[in-house]
Motif scaffolding. Structure first.
Motif, PDB file in Angstrom:
ATOM      1  N   GLU A 260       0.803  -1.220   0.000  1.00 53.20           N
ATOM      2  CA  GLU A 260       0.000   0.000   0.000  1.00 53.20           C
ATOM      3  C   GLU A 260       0.840   1.275   0.000  1.00 53.20           C
ATOM      4  O   GLU A 260       0.299   2.378  -0.022  1.00 53.20           O
ATOM      5  CB  GLU A 260      -0.929   0.003   1.225  1.00 53.20           C
ATOM      6  CG  GLU A 260      -1.881  -1.174   1.291  1.00 53.20           C
ATOM      7  CD  GLU A 260      -2.902  -1.166   0.170  1.00 53.20           C
ATOM      8  OE1 GLU A 260      -3.048  -0.117  -0.497  1.00 53.20           O
ATOM      9  OE2 GLU A 260      -3.552  -2.204  -0.046  1.00 53.20           O
ATOM     10  N   ARG A 268      -7.478   6.028   9.168  1.00 51.56           N
ATOM     11  CA  ARG A 268      -8.014   6.785   8.030  1.00 51.56           C
ATOM     12  C   ARG A 268      -6.924   6.975   6.962  1.00 51.56           C
ATOM     13  O   ARG A 268      -6.748   8.052   6.392  1.00 51.56           O
ATOM     14  CB  ARG A 268      -8.582   8.131   8.476  1.00 51.56           C
ATOM     15  CG  ARG A 268      -9.656   8.006   9.550  1.00 51.56           C
ATOM     16  CD  ARG A 268     -10.265   9.340   9.895  1.00 51.56           C
ATOM     17  NE  ARG A 268     -11.055   9.867   8.775  1.00 51.56           N
ATOM     18  CZ  ARG A 268     -12.296   9.492   8.460  1.00 51.56           C
ATOM     19  NH1 ARG A 268     -12.923   8.543   9.193  1.00 51.56           N
ATOM     20  NH2 ARG A 268     -12.938  10.028   7.455  1.00 51.56           N
ATOM     21  N   PRO A 270      -4.879   6.691   3.467  1.00 54.92           N
ATOM     22  CA  PRO A 270      -5.299   6.787   2.065  1.00 54.92           C
ATOM     23  C   PRO A 270      -4.888   5.553   1.268  1.00 54.92           C
ATOM     24  O   PRO A 270      -3.992   4.801   1.663  1.00 54.92           O
ATOM     25  CB  PRO A 270      -4.560   8.022   1.565  1.00 54.92           C
ATOM     26  CG  PRO A 270      -3.297   8.041   2.377  1.00 54.92           C
ATOM     27  CD  PRO A 270      -3.682   7.518   3.738  1.00 54.92           C
ATOM     28  N   LEU A 271      -5.537   5.372   0.145  1.00 53.52           N
ATOM     29  CA  LEU A 271      -5.100   4.393  -0.843  1.00 53.52           C
ATOM     30  C   LEU A 271      -4.177   5.111  -1.821  1.00 53.52           C
ATOM     31  O   LEU A 271      -4.543   6.168  -2.355  1.00 53.52           O
ATOM     32  CB  LEU A 271      -6.305   3.810  -1.590  1.00 53.52           C
ATOM     33  CG  LEU A 271      -5.994   2.909  -2.793  1.00 53.52           C
ATOM     34  CD1 LEU A 271      -5.341   1.628  -2.339  1.00 53.52           C
ATOM     35  CD2 LEU A 271      -7.259   2.618  -3.602  1.00 53.52           C
ATOM     36  N   VAL A 272      -2.996   4.556  -2.025  1.00 54.57           N
ATOM     37  CA  VAL A 272      -2.013   5.175  -2.916  1.00 54.57           C
ATOM     38  C   VAL A 272      -1.988   4.406  -4.235  1.00 54.57           C
ATOM     39  O   VAL A 272      -1.706   3.201  -4.252  1.00 54.57           O
ATOM     40  CB  VAL A 272      -0.612   5.186  -2.283  1.00 54.57           C
ATOM     41  CG1 VAL A 272       0.391   5.852  -3.228  1.00 54.57           C
ATOM     42  CG2 VAL A 272      -0.636   5.910  -0.941  1.00 54.57           C
ATOM     43  N   ILE A 273      -2.296   5.099  -5.323  1.00 56.24           N
ATOM     44  CA  ILE A 273      -2.252   4.499  -6.652  1.00 56.24           C
ATOM     45  C   ILE A 273      -0.999   4.989  -7.348  1.00 56.24           C
ATOM     46  O   ILE A 273      -0.774   6.195  -7.481  1.00 56.24           O
ATOM     47  CB  ILE A 273      -3.496   4.865  -7.476  1.00 56.24           C
ATOM     48  CG1 ILE A 273      -4.765   4.349  -6.770  1.00 56.24           C
ATOM     49  CG2 ILE A 273      -3.404   4.286  -8.885  1.00 56.24           C
ATOM     50  CD1 ILE A 273      -6.047   4.738  -7.472  1.00 56.24           C
ATOM     51  N   ILE A 286      -1.025   8.842  -6.528  1.00 58.05           N
ATOM     52  CA  ILE A 286      -2.327   9.498  -6.347  1.00 58.05           C
ATOM     53  C   ILE A 286      -2.952   8.931  -5.073  1.00 58.05           C
ATOM     54  O   ILE A 286      -3.127   7.719  -4.956  1.00 58.05           O
ATOM     55  CB  ILE A 286      -3.251   9.240  -7.551  1.00 58.05           C
ATOM     56  CG1 ILE A 286      -2.606   9.774  -8.831  1.00 58.05           C
ATOM     57  CG2 ILE A 286      -4.626   9.857  -7.329  1.00 58.05           C
ATOM     58  CD1 ILE A 286      -3.360   9.395 -10.095  1.00 58.05           C
ATOM     59  N   GLU A 287      -3.296   9.795  -4.126  1.00 59.42           N
ATOM     60  CA  GLU A 287      -3.862   9.352  -2.858  1.00 59.42           C
ATOM     61  C   GLU A 287      -5.376   9.547  -2.850  1.00 59.42           C
ATOM     62  O   GLU A 287      -5.867  10.618  -3.197  1.00 59.42           O
ATOM     63  CB  GLU A 287      -3.241  10.121  -1.685  1.00 59.42           C
ATOM     64  CG  GLU A 287      -1.769   9.821  -1.473  1.00 59.42           C
ATOM     65  CD  GLU A 287      -1.240  10.445  -0.188  1.00 59.42           C
ATOM     66  OE1 GLU A 287      -2.023  11.159   0.493  1.00 59.42           O
ATOM     67  OE2 GLU A 287      -0.062  10.218   0.137  1.00 59.42           O
ATOM     68  N   ILE A 288      -6.084   8.485  -2.451  1.00 57.61           N
ATOM     69  CA  ILE A 288      -7.528   8.550  -2.271  1.00 57.61           C
ATOM     70  C   ILE A 288      -7.796   8.435  -0.774  1.00 57.61           C
ATOM     71  O   ILE A 288      -7.555   7.370  -0.197  1.00 57.61           O
ATOM     72  CB  ILE A 288      -8.256   7.426  -3.036  1.00 57.61           C
ATOM     73  CG1 ILE A 288      -7.875   7.485  -4.526  1.00 57.61           C
ATOM     74  CG2 ILE A 288      -9.756   7.527  -2.848  1.00 57.61           C
ATOM     75  CD1 ILE A 288      -8.471   6.372  -5.350  1.00 57.61           C
ATOM     76  N   PRO A 289      -8.250   9.490  -0.111  1.00 59.30           N
ATOM     77  CA  PRO A 289      -8.359   9.491   1.351  1.00 59.30           C
ATOM     78  C   PRO A 289      -9.224   8.355   1.896  1.00 59.30           C
ATOM     79  O   PRO A 289     -10.223   7.946   1.273  1.00 59.30           O
ATOM     80  CB  PRO A 289      -9.001  10.860   1.650  1.00 59.30           C
ATOM     81  CG  PRO A 289      -8.663  11.700   0.458  1.00 59.30           C
ATOM     82  CD  PRO A 289      -8.666  10.760  -0.712  1.00 59.30           C
ATOM     83  N   VAL A 291      -9.563   5.318   1.934  1.00 52.55           N
ATOM     84  CA  VAL A 291      -9.827   4.027   1.288  1.00 52.55           C
ATOM     85  C   VAL A 291      -8.816   2.966   1.720  1.00 52.55           C
ATOM     86  O   VAL A 291      -9.148   1.780   1.828  1.00 52.55           O
ATOM     87  CB  VAL A 291      -9.834   4.189  -0.249  1.00 52.55           C
ATOM     88  CG1 VAL A 291      -9.996   2.834  -0.936  1.00 52.55           C
ATOM     89  CG2 VAL A 291     -10.944   5.131  -0.661  1.00 52.55           C
ATOM     90  N   GLN A 326       0.624  -3.246  -7.683  1.00 50.09           N
ATOM     91  CA  GLN A 326      -0.174  -2.341  -8.517  1.00 50.09           C
ATOM     92  C   GLN A 326      -0.355  -2.907  -9.924  1.00 50.09           C
ATOM     93  O   GLN A 326      -1.432  -2.792 -10.510  1.00 50.09           O
ATOM     94  CB  GLN A 326       0.515  -0.984  -8.579  1.00 50.09           C
ATOM     95  CG  GLN A 326       0.650  -0.279  -7.237  1.00 50.09           C
ATOM     96  CD  GLN A 326      -0.491   0.679  -6.958  1.00 50.09           C
ATOM     97  OE1 GLN A 326      -0.702   1.633  -7.688  1.00 50.09           O
ATOM     98  NE2 GLN A 326      -1.219   0.420  -5.899  1.00 50.09           N
TER      99      GLN A 326
END
Length: 465
Positions: A260, A268, A270-273, A286-289, A291, A326
């Protein structure tokens, strides 16, 4: 550099094991999934008097026989490598994990026996008896994969033994070791991956044929059946993968943190893409808080262990693990999209197989599936570093001290490259022969043996007239 000095065989042993396992795992996938796919087309051929389905079953059975022979060679090499390259593991824990290796051997012989019967049975066994000889082949292939995955599961979640005061293994329970807490989800994850690899790869062969203008019933059937298996597996795989990953929060937090790209322990998360770890910081992603916490712990407030909690001596190659993870996930969703393209288009009354863009996408799926499989195994194995048995035995403590590992690596590369060339040559020869026959080799699948196509030379006139 210190590890290289203390264990000079470590680097070539890792390369050799990775090369051998990476080659073998694709072949092994066919042993798991191909018999069931062949069973479906064979059954259709008998029930619906479909000659094309029987042609596919017979042709695919010959491919299965060739791949089984290759898998036998590569699997035997792997079994020797476990003892030769990693004597610290097998010497200390051989009694713990020996049972599944023995049972896998039994499965292998059962698969070989019934595969031989099936191959020999064309034109010799009653049709339904012949069909059902595929069932023990399929069962043996699946069982063999479970036994091998149980060993890998044990390496990720060691159990079934205790260590006494001097560090010796005592109180061995082989069943507890085999049915460790990681085995079921790992096996199911690999089971679905096998169907994705075989299904998309076989379908891609027939998609490529249709791109070259061969759009007959045989090619359509050869595409649809394996593609259907692969589509179901592709849709189910993210759910199984998610459940497999949730175990890591408690079972292997360092692996999950690398997957991750979680630098700091936090809730809390984030998900890191995308992204890479550069100088201890996550960059370019790209971080999605929130997730990340939801996926790892099932709750927005779940705490995700970060790389900052990993001891320096236990650090792992974060960028390798994160990138491979990924890649696996990205390719998985790509294959789901291609599957949805076909089935939604078909449900709406269209014919996706009539479009060249879809056929190209299907060929891409055939390439993506084995790549995703390899990426998944890189994630699993590299993510466990520096442990060969997690928190029990380190890799550098188990590797051989022999000085000839670079030589054995060279020999293995030559052997596997030779097998690859031979396999590709034989498969191309089969395909060329099948195109030349045009299905004539199965004019009477349960009747007389195959006959050569008629000669184009004029027949001699009787009596010299």
């Amino acid at each position: 550099s210190q590890l290289a000095a203390d264990a000079p065989g470590l680097l070539p042993a890792r390369y050799q094991m990775a090369f051998s396992l990476g080659w073998h795992i694709v072949i092994a996938a066919f042993g798991v999934a191909f018999p069931a796919i062949i069973w479906v087309v064979h059954r259709r051929g008998i029930r619906h008097d479909d000659a094309d389905a029987l042609i596919l079953a017979k042709r695919w059975s010959k491919v299965a026989g060739l791949l089984f022979a290759l898998g036998a060679v590569s699997g035997t090499i792997l079994s020797f490598e476990m003892g030769l390259l990693w004597p610290g593991l097998m010497g200390a824990y051989g009694d713990v994990i020996g049972l599944p290796f023995a049972l896998e051997g039994v499965s292998f012989f059962l698969e070989a026996i019934f595969l031989g019967i099936y191959l020999y049975g064309w034109g010799r066994l009653p049709p339904r008896v012949h069909l059902w000889t595929l069932v023990p082949i399929a069962i043996a292939g699946v069982a063999g994969s479970f036994f091998i995955l149980s060993v890998n599961g044990w390496m990720n979640a060691p159990s079934g033994f205790t260590l006494d005061g001097s560090g010796d293994v005592v109180d061995v329970d082989p069943l507890a070791a085999m049915f460790n807490e990681a085995v079921w989800m790992q096996w199911l994850h690999m089971f679905l991956a096998a169907y994705m690899v075989v299904g998309f790869l076989v379908a891609a062969v027939y998609a490529a044929g249709m791109l070259r203008g061969r759009r007959d019933h045989l090619h359509r059937l050869g595409f649809v059946v394996p593609f259907a298996f692969a589509s179901v597996a592709a849709v189910a795989q993210p759910f199984v993968g998610h459940l497999t990953g949730m175990r890591l929060q408690d079972g292997q937090p360092s692996k999950l943190a690398a997957m991750e790209l979680a630098v700091e322990t936090e809730d809390r998360a984030p998900l890191v893409i995308g992204g890479l770890l550069v100088d201890g910081e996550a960059r370019y992603g790209i971080e999605i808080p929130v997730v990340g916490s939801i996926l790892a712990g099932g709750s927005p407030n779940a705490e995700l262990t970060g790389l900052d909690d990993v001891e320096e001596a236990d650090e792992l190659p974060v960028n390798v693990v994160h990138t491979s993870f990924q890649l696996m996930v990205g390719l998985g969703f790509l294959m789901i999209g291609i599957a949805a393209w076909y089935w939604i288009g078909r449900r709406r009354g269209g014919d996706p197989l009539g479009g060249r863009w879809f056929l190209r996408a299907a060929v891409v799926a055939g390439i993506a599936a084995p790549v995703a499989l390899q990426a998944g195994w890189v994630t699993t194995e590299v993510g466990r570093q520096p442990w060969i048995a997690y928190r029990v035995l380190r890799v550098d403590e188990s590797v051989t001290d022999a000085s000839w590992i670079w030589l054995s690596l060279t020999v293995i590369v030559v052997v596997y490259a030779s097998m690859t060339v031979i396999a590709v040559g034989l498969l191309r020869a089969m395909a060329s022969r099948w195109r030349r026959y045009g299905g004539a080799e199965l004019r009477a699948p349960y009747g007389p043996p195959e006959e050569a196509p008629p000669s184009e030379e004029p027949a001699p006139v009787a009596g010299g007239q």
